[in-house]
Design a protein around this motif. Structure first.
Motif, mmCIF file in Angstrom:
data_model
loop_
_atom_site.group_PDB
_atom_site.id
_atom_site.type_symbol
_atom_site.label_atom_id
_atom_site.label_comp_id
_atom_site.label_asym_id
_atom_site.label_seq_id
_atom_site.Cartn_x
_atom_site.Cartn_y
_atom_site.Cartn_z
ATOM 1 N N PRO A 6 0.822 -1.208 0.000
ATOM 2 C CA PRO A 6 0.000 0.000 0.000
ATOM 3 C C PRO A 6 0.857 1.258 0.000
ATOM 4 O O PRO A 6 2.009 1.245 0.459
ATOM 5 C CB PRO A 6 -0.807 -0.122 1.293
ATOM 6 N N GLY A 7 0.279 2.366 -0.477
ATOM 7 C CA GLY A 7 1.005 3.622 -0.526
ATOM 8 C C GLY A 7 0.587 4.612 0.531
ATOM 9 O O GLY A 7 1.280 5.597 0.767
ATOM 10 N N THR A 8 -0.555 4.378 1.161
ATOM 11 C CA THR A 8 -1.042 5.271 2.210
ATOM 12 C C THR A 8 -1.531 4.447 3.389
ATOM 13 O O THR A 8 -1.745 3.222 3.273
ATOM 14 C CB THR A 8 -2.211 6.143 1.710
ATOM 15 N N LEU A 9 -1.747 5.126 4.510
ATOM 16 C CA LEU A 9 -2.255 4.427 5.689
ATOM 17 C C LEU A 9 -3.648 3.879 5.429
ATOM 18 O O LEU A 9 -3.968 2.756 5.841
ATOM 19 C CB LEU A 9 -2.264 5.370 6.894
ATOM 20 N N ALA A 10 -4.473 4.651 4.749
ATOM 21 C CA ALA A 10 -5.822 4.183 4.440
ATOM 22 C C ALA A 10 -5.772 2.901 3.604
ATOM 23 O O ALA A 10 -6.536 1.957 3.842
ATOM 24 C CB ALA A 10 -6.600 5.273 3.707
ATOM 25 N N PRO A 20 -6.524 -10.345 6.522
ATOM 26 C CA PRO A 20 -6.138 -10.345 7.937
ATOM 27 C C PRO A 20 -4.985 -11.291 8.256
ATOM 28 O O PRO A 20 -4.329 -11.138 9.291
ATOM 29 C CB PRO A 20 -7.430 -10.772 8.654
ATOM 30 N N GLU A 21 -4.721 -12.239 7.367
ATOM 31 C CA GLU A 21 -3.612 -13.163 7.591
ATOM 32 C C GLU A 21 -2.266 -12.559 7.215
ATOM 33 O O GLU A 21 -1.202 -13.124 7.527
ATOM 34 C CB GLU A 21 -3.839 -14.448 6.789
ATOM 35 N N ALA A 22 -2.267 -11.399 6.546
ATOM 36 C CA ALA A 22 -1.028 -10.769 6.085
ATOM 37 C C ALA A 22 -0.195 -10.283 7.266
ATOM 38 O O ALA A 22 -0.711 -9.663 8.199
ATOM 39 C CB ALA A 22 -1.340 -9.618 5.141
ATOM 40 N N VAL A 23 1.100 -10.549 7.225
ATOM 41 C CA VAL A 23 2.018 -10.133 8.283
ATOM 42 C C VAL A 23 2.635 -8.799 7.903
ATOM 43 O O VAL A 23 3.267 -8.680 6.853
ATOM 44 C CB VAL A 23 3.125 -11.184 8.489
ATOM 45 N N PRO A 24 2.465 -7.759 8.737
ATOM 46 C CA PRO A 24 3.074 -6.466 8.430
ATOM 47 C C PRO A 24 4.598 -6.558 8.456
ATOM 48 O O PRO A 24 5.183 -7.263 9.287
ATOM 49 C CB PRO A 24 2.563 -5.549 9.545
ATOM 50 N N ILE A 25 5.237 -5.826 7.557
ATOM 51 C CA ILE A 25 6.694 -5.784 7.524
ATOM 52 C C ILE A 25 7.123 -4.373 7.141
ATOM 53 O O ILE A 25 6.565 -3.769 6.228
ATOM 54 C CB ILE A 25 7.283 -6.825 6.545
ATOM 55 N N ALA A 26 8.071 -3.830 7.895
ATOM 56 C CA ALA A 26 8.631 -2.507 7.581
ATOM 57 C C ALA A 26 10.148 -2.648 7.606
ATOM 58 O O ALA A 26 10.784 -2.820 6.578
ATOM 59 C CB ALA A 26 8.136 -1.458 8.566
ATOM 60 N N LEU A 45 2.576 -10.937 2.888
ATOM 61 C CA LEU A 45 3.308 -9.900 3.607
ATOM 62 C C LEU A 45 2.700 -8.551 3.244
ATOM 63 O O LEU A 45 2.374 -8.303 2.080
ATOM 64 C CB LEU A 45 4.790 -9.908 3.240
ATOM 65 N N LEU A 46 2.555 -7.696 4.263
ATOM 66 C CA LEU A 46 2.010 -6.358 4.063
ATOM 67 C C LEU A 46 3.148 -5.357 4.257
ATOM 68 O O LEU A 46 3.515 -5.021 5.380
ATOM 69 C CB LEU A 46 0.876 -6.097 5.052
ATOM 70 N N ASP A 47 3.734 -4.894 3.159
ATOM 71 C CA ASP A 47 4.876 -3.985 3.202
ATOM 72 C C ASP A 47 4.402 -2.569 3.530
ATOM 73 O O ASP A 47 3.621 -1.973 2.778
ATOM 74 C CB ASP A 47 5.589 -4.008 1.843
ATOM 75 N N GLU A 154 -6.123 -7.479 17.007
ATOM 76 C CA GLU A 154 -7.030 -8.342 16.277
ATOM 77 C C GLU A 154 -6.460 -8.572 14.874
ATOM 78 O O GLU A 154 -5.614 -7.805 14.410
ATOM 79 C CB GLU A 154 -8.417 -7.694 16.185
ATOM 80 N N PRO A 155 -6.908 -9.623 14.175
ATOM 81 C CA PRO A 155 -6.316 -9.939 12.870
ATOM 82 C C PRO A 155 -6.366 -8.806 11.856
ATOM 83 O O PRO A 155 -5.500 -8.721 10.974
ATOM 84 C CB PRO A 155 -7.137 -11.138 12.404
ATOM 85 N N ASP A 156 -7.339 -7.907 11.975
ATOM 86 C CA ASP A 156 -7.476 -6.832 10.984
ATOM 87 C C ASP A 156 -6.852 -5.521 11.438
ATOM 88 O O ASP A 156 -7.020 -4.491 10.779
ATOM 89 C CB ASP A 156 -8.950 -6.605 10.649
ATOM 90 N N GLU A 157 -6.102 -5.530 12.542
ATOM 91 C CA GLU A 157 -5.575 -4.300 13.105
ATOM 92 C C GLU A 157 -4.085 -4.113 12.834
ATOM 93 O O GLU A 157 -3.325 -5.083 12.719
ATOM 94 C CB GLU A 157 -5.815 -4.254 14.612
ATOM 95 N N LEU A 158 -3.674 -2.840 12.803
ATOM 96 C CA LEU A 158 -2.281 -2.457 12.655
ATOM 97 C C LEU A 158 -1.892 -1.519 13.794
ATOM 98 O O LEU A 158 -2.696 -0.684 14.224
ATOM 99 C CB LEU A 158 -2.039 -1.733 11.329
ATOM 100 N N ILE A 159 -0.658 -1.628 14.256
ATOM 101 C CA ILE A 159 -0.108 -0.631 15.174
ATOM 102 C C ILE A 159 0.268 0.576 14.324
ATOM 103 O O ILE A 159 1.034 0.454 13.365
ATOM 104 C CB ILE A 159 1.135 -1.174 15.896
#
Length: 289
Positions: A6-10, A20-26, A45-47, A154-159
């Protein structure tokens, strides 16, 4: 494995809701290790590297808001004067390369009991900002950790951010390891003095299934510290504080150290950090990172 970028927070929140199964990665300093050792094989993976909102910090309602992907290096150089305890902890994280990539948000997401930022966040009464397509919520750091590498997400949440008040008094952080950085802590301790509230905050790391505060030790200090006419603390006060901090731990024996050693080390760290911080307070200073 799908790779979402994604390119934005939204867009990131929308992607997390849809996957929801995607693992955030930065920074990838935790996730890539797990992938390389085949400890985790997520479906996606959620970049988050292109999400500018996560790489910003600023002031909000008198507190400092740190985007989840702001790297440790920037916390040290740009926020060290206002958040000395967190900056001290950040200095002990990995190598310069790791500090350039790793972030407090990643540390929280991994929820390892040994994460270096956790004791400083607990001592400073930090809050964690969590977002999803359903909205945003704020969770106190002390309520964020549920177990070893488990948190309230929760599975659909991000910090999305961490919120802390600028330090109003001295702060300290110390950890035990085979060397200062590039090592997982055997145990760690954070301390923050809050003169306006007549309170001292604490945080223990690598000493229990979750990072935690030493509540009984804090309550003990509430009755011992003379904030208006400060004078050096008696050795008996320092030792009792150390005993209570050690008593708050629930450590294990592992290859890095025994449970008994961790308790002993925590009592020493607690005595030393309190002594340093209170001496700074007597001098009217604020420990600088």
């Amino acid at each position: 494995m799908d790779f979402l970028r994604p390119g934005t927070l939204a867009e990131a929140i929308e992607a997390k809701a849809a996957h929801p199964e995607a693992v955030p990665i930065a920074g990838g300093t935790d996730v890539m290790v797990e992938l390389n050792f085949d400890h985790r094989r997520p479906a996606a993976l959620l970049d988050l590297n292109r999400v500018a909102e996560l790489h910003e910090h600023g002031r909000q309602d008198g507190r400092i808001r740190i985007g989840a992907a702001v790297p440790y290096t920037r916390i040290i150089t740009e926020l060290g004067a206002d958040l000395p305890g967190l900056a001290m902890a950040a200095r002990t994280v990995g190598s310069p390369q790791i500090r350039n990539r790793g972030s407090v948000g990643g540390n929280l997401g991994a929820a390892s009991p040994a994460g270096d930022s956790h004791p400083a966040l607990l001592a400073a009464d930090a809050d964690v900002e969590i977002s999803s397509a359903r909205g945003s919520r704020i969770v106190a750091a002390k309520d964020f950790y549920l177990g070893v590498k488990r948190n309230v997400l929760e599975p659909d949440e991000l910090i999305t951010a961490v919120h802390l008040a600028p330090a109003e008094g001295p702060q300290q952080f110390s950890k035990v390891g085979t060397r200062n950085a590039m090592v997982i802590a055997v145990c760690a301790f954070g301390l923050a003095l809050h003169p306006a509230r007549r309170h001292a905050g604490t945080g223990l790391g690598s000493a229990a299934p979750t990072p935690r505060a030493a509540t009984a030790a804090e309550q003990f200090l509430d009755g011992e510290l003379d904030w208006d006419s400060p004078k050096p603390l008696a050795d008996s006060v320092l030792r009792r504080f150390g005993e209570l901090v050690a008593g708050a731990a629930d450590p294990i024996d592992d290859v890095r150290g025994s449970a008994a050693y961790r308790r002993h080390a925590l009592s020493v760290l607690a005595r030393r950090t309190l002594g340093w911080a209170w001496s700074d307070y007597i001098r009217g200073g604020r420990t600088c990172a």
